[in-house]
Design a protein around this motif. Structure first.
Motif, short mmCIF file in Angstrom:
data_model
loop_
_atom_site.label_atom_id
_atom_site.label_comp_id
_atom_site.label_asym_id
_atom_site.label_seq_id
_atom_site.Cartn_x
_atom_site.Cartn_y
_atom_site.Cartn_z
N LEU A 121 17.71 50.91 -56.65
CA LEU A 121 18.68 51.72 -57.38
C LEU A 121 19.25 50.95 -58.57
CD1 LEU A 121 20.22 54.46 -57.28
CD2 LEU A 121 21.98 53.26 -55.97
N ASN A 122 19.51 49.67 -58.37
CA ASN A 122 20.09 48.85 -59.43
C ASN A 122 19.15 48.74 -60.63
OD1 ASN A 122 21.99 47.03 -60.64
ND2 ASN A 122 20.73 45.33 -59.96
N PHE A 123 17.87 48.46 -60.35
CA PHE A 123 16.89 48.32 -61.44
C PHE A 123 16.19 49.64 -61.76
CE2 PHE A 123 17.18 44.05 -59.55
CZ PHE A 123 17.51 43.32 -60.67
N ASN A 124 16.42 50.65 -60.91
CA ASN A 124 15.78 51.96 -61.04
C ASN A 124 14.27 51.81 -61.22
OD1 ASN A 124 15.74 54.71 -60.97
ND2 ASN A 124 16.33 55.00 -63.10
N ALA A 125 13.68 50.99 -60.37
CA ALA A 125 12.24 50.74 -60.41
C ALA A 125 11.76 50.48 -58.99
CB ALA A 125 11.93 49.55 -61.32
N ILE A 126 10.87 51.35 -58.50
CA ILE A 126 10.36 51.24 -57.14
C ILE A 126 8.84 51.29 -57.20
CG2 ILE A 126 10.25 52.36 -54.88
CD1 ILE A 126 13.01 53.54 -55.47
N GLN A 127 8.20 50.31 -56.56
CA GLN A 127 6.75 50.30 -56.46
C GLN A 127 6.35 49.47 -55.24
OE1 GLN A 127 4.76 47.42 -57.27
NE2 GLN A 127 6.27 46.08 -58.19
N PRO A 128 5.12 49.65 -54.72
CA PRO A 128 4.76 49.06 -53.43
C PRO A 128 4.94 47.55 -53.34
CG PRO A 128 3.15 50.72 -54.06
CD PRO A 128 4.06 50.53 -55.24
N PHE A 129 4.78 46.84 -54.45
CA PHE A 129 4.80 45.38 -54.40
C PHE A 129 6.17 44.80 -54.79
CE2 PHE A 129 0.44 46.70 -55.37
CZ PHE A 129 -0.24 46.14 -54.29
N MET A 130 7.20 45.62 -54.74
CA MET A 130 8.52 45.14 -55.16
C MET A 130 9.07 44.05 -54.24
SD MET A 130 10.74 48.54 -54.11
CE MET A 130 12.34 47.84 -54.51
N GLY A 131 8.58 43.97 -53.01
CA GLY A 131 9.05 42.93 -52.10
C GLY A 131 8.41 41.58 -52.33
N GLU A 132 7.23 41.57 -53.01
CA GLU A 132 6.53 40.31 -53.22
C GLU A 132 7.36 39.35 -54.06
OE1 GLU A 132 1.74 40.46 -52.94
OE2 GLU A 132 2.62 41.18 -54.82
N HIS A 133 7.94 39.86 -55.14
CA HIS A 133 8.73 39.00 -56.02
C HIS A 133 9.91 38.39 -55.28
CE1 HIS A 133 11.05 37.68 -59.50
NE2 HIS A 133 12.07 38.37 -59.04
N MET A 134 10.45 39.13 -54.31
CA MET A 134 11.64 38.66 -53.61
C MET A 134 11.33 37.66 -52.51
SD MET A 134 14.16 40.26 -55.10
CE MET A 134 15.54 40.16 -53.95
N MET A 135 10.08 37.59 -52.06
CA MET A 135 9.78 36.74 -50.91
C MET A 135 9.97 35.26 -51.21
SD MET A 135 9.20 38.38 -48.16
CE MET A 135 8.43 37.15 -47.12
N LEU A 136 9.57 34.79 -52.39
CA LEU A 136 9.78 33.39 -52.73
C LEU A 136 11.27 33.08 -52.75
CD1 LEU A 136 8.91 30.61 -53.65
CD2 LEU A 136 8.84 31.45 -56.01
N ARG A 137 12.06 34.00 -53.33
CA ARG A 137 13.51 33.80 -53.33
C ARG A 137 14.04 33.82 -51.90
NH1 ARG A 137 10.98 34.38 -58.23
NH2 ARG A 137 12.46 33.99 -59.93
N GLY A 138 13.47 34.70 -51.08
CA GLY A 138 13.91 34.74 -49.68
C GLY A 138 13.65 33.43 -48.97
N PHE A 139 12.47 32.83 -49.18
CA PHE A 139 12.17 31.52 -48.61
C PHE A 139 13.17 30.48 -49.07
CE2 PHE A 139 7.68 32.96 -47.88
CZ PHE A 139 7.65 32.68 -46.53
#
Length: 293
Positions: A210-228
């Motif tokens: 909602l914040n970036f108003n952009a949803i796509q299947p791989f949106m979690g990939e970018h966050m995983m490194l930050r999550g680690f």
């Protein structure tokens, strides 16, 4: 302006912390780095998008639906993939490889069925106006993300440390065999943790989408490194550490991009992760926090 950059850094850090809370809860209790967590992030966002577009429900209901669907998916994946490995007392590498394979399979399935183009929430679903304090501006969705991260940290800590379910969860995390001898249903507690972690990941996906108003299947990939980076810097499995490390990472990235170079900001997460492993392997909250949920 420094004040605006600090606000931007706090909001970005809250975004990372919001993503990492379920991730660190799952690791803290189960002791497994479940790489399918990024899928729950995307599934929650797509479920909320469908709720608003097909059913016309408000965004509050969409967040709940996204969280519930992601939570149920997390329980199903844990039951299908990890339960047998836990019973066999398989090494951690086995769980890591199984969840890696599941992640690739699920991402490919989502891309094939939903497409890879960016989807957006309907314009009227949420008033994304901005508020001004002097020359500092902050959006309504940014405030919502920051508030959600704080509320979830407080709520999860209250659940884990101040309830009987939390006591049972901590007992299973500390010693599953001893917990079973005390009459605690370890399998049920792990399903509860899977559901909570998946639900948090799904809700985070909705709010970030909602914040970036952009949803796509791989949106979690970018966050995983930050999550680690967040769970390692904050302390493996520590909820307070996840919040503080997320804020630290967000501030570091924004200030680096603003005052040094935007090309260097992607190095910050990796640099913080490596520095933590070198100088304080247990993270900000030390050895005692490494075993906590």
């Amino acid at each position: 302006m420094l004040e605006q950059q600090l606000v931007n850094g706090v909001v970005l850090g809250a975004t990372y912390a919001l993503f990492a809370l379920g991730f660190t809860l799952m690791f803290g209790v189960m002791g497994v780095i479940n790489l399918t967590y990024g899928v729950y992030f995307a599934v929650g966002a797509f479920a909320a998008l469908w709720t608003t577009q097909a059913l016309g429900l408000p965004i509050a209901a969409a967040v709940v639906v996204g969280a519930l669907i992601a939570g149920v998916l997390a329980v199903a994946i844990d039951t299908l993939l990890l339960t047998r490995l836990r019973k066999a007392k398989a090494p951690e590498l086995a769980s890591l490889m199984v969840t890696l394979g599941a992640t690739l399979f699920l991402y490919a399935g989502m891309a094939a069925s939903l497409g890879t183009e960016i989807r957006r929430f309907p314009a009227a679903v949420f008033d994304g106006g901005a508020y001004s304090l002097g020359e500092v501006r902050v959006g309504a969705t940014q405030i919502l993300i920051f508030a959600a991260a704080l509320v979830l940290v407080v709520a999860l800590m209250a659940l884990v440390r101040g309830s009987r379910i939390g006591l049972a969860i901590r007992a299973v995390a500390e010693n599953p065999d001893a917990a079973a001898l005390m009459g605690i249903d370890g399998a049920l507690m792990l399903r509860v943790v899977s559901f909570l972690s998946g639900a948090i990941g799904g809700a985070a996906g909705v709010l970030v989408g909602l914040n970036f108003n952009a949803i796509q299947p791989f949106m979690g990939e970018h966050m995983m490194l930050r999550g680690f980076a967040v769970i390692i810097v904050g302390g493996l499995g520590d909820l307070r550490g996840a919040l503080l490390a997320g804020l630290l990472l967000g501030l570091a990235e924004v200030l680096t991009a603003a005052y040094l170079s935007s090309t260097l900001k992607d190095m910050i997460a990796f640099g913080l992760l490596v520095a933590t492993l070198w100088f304080r392997p247990m993270g900000l909250f030390g050895r005692a926090a490494a075993k906590r949920a």
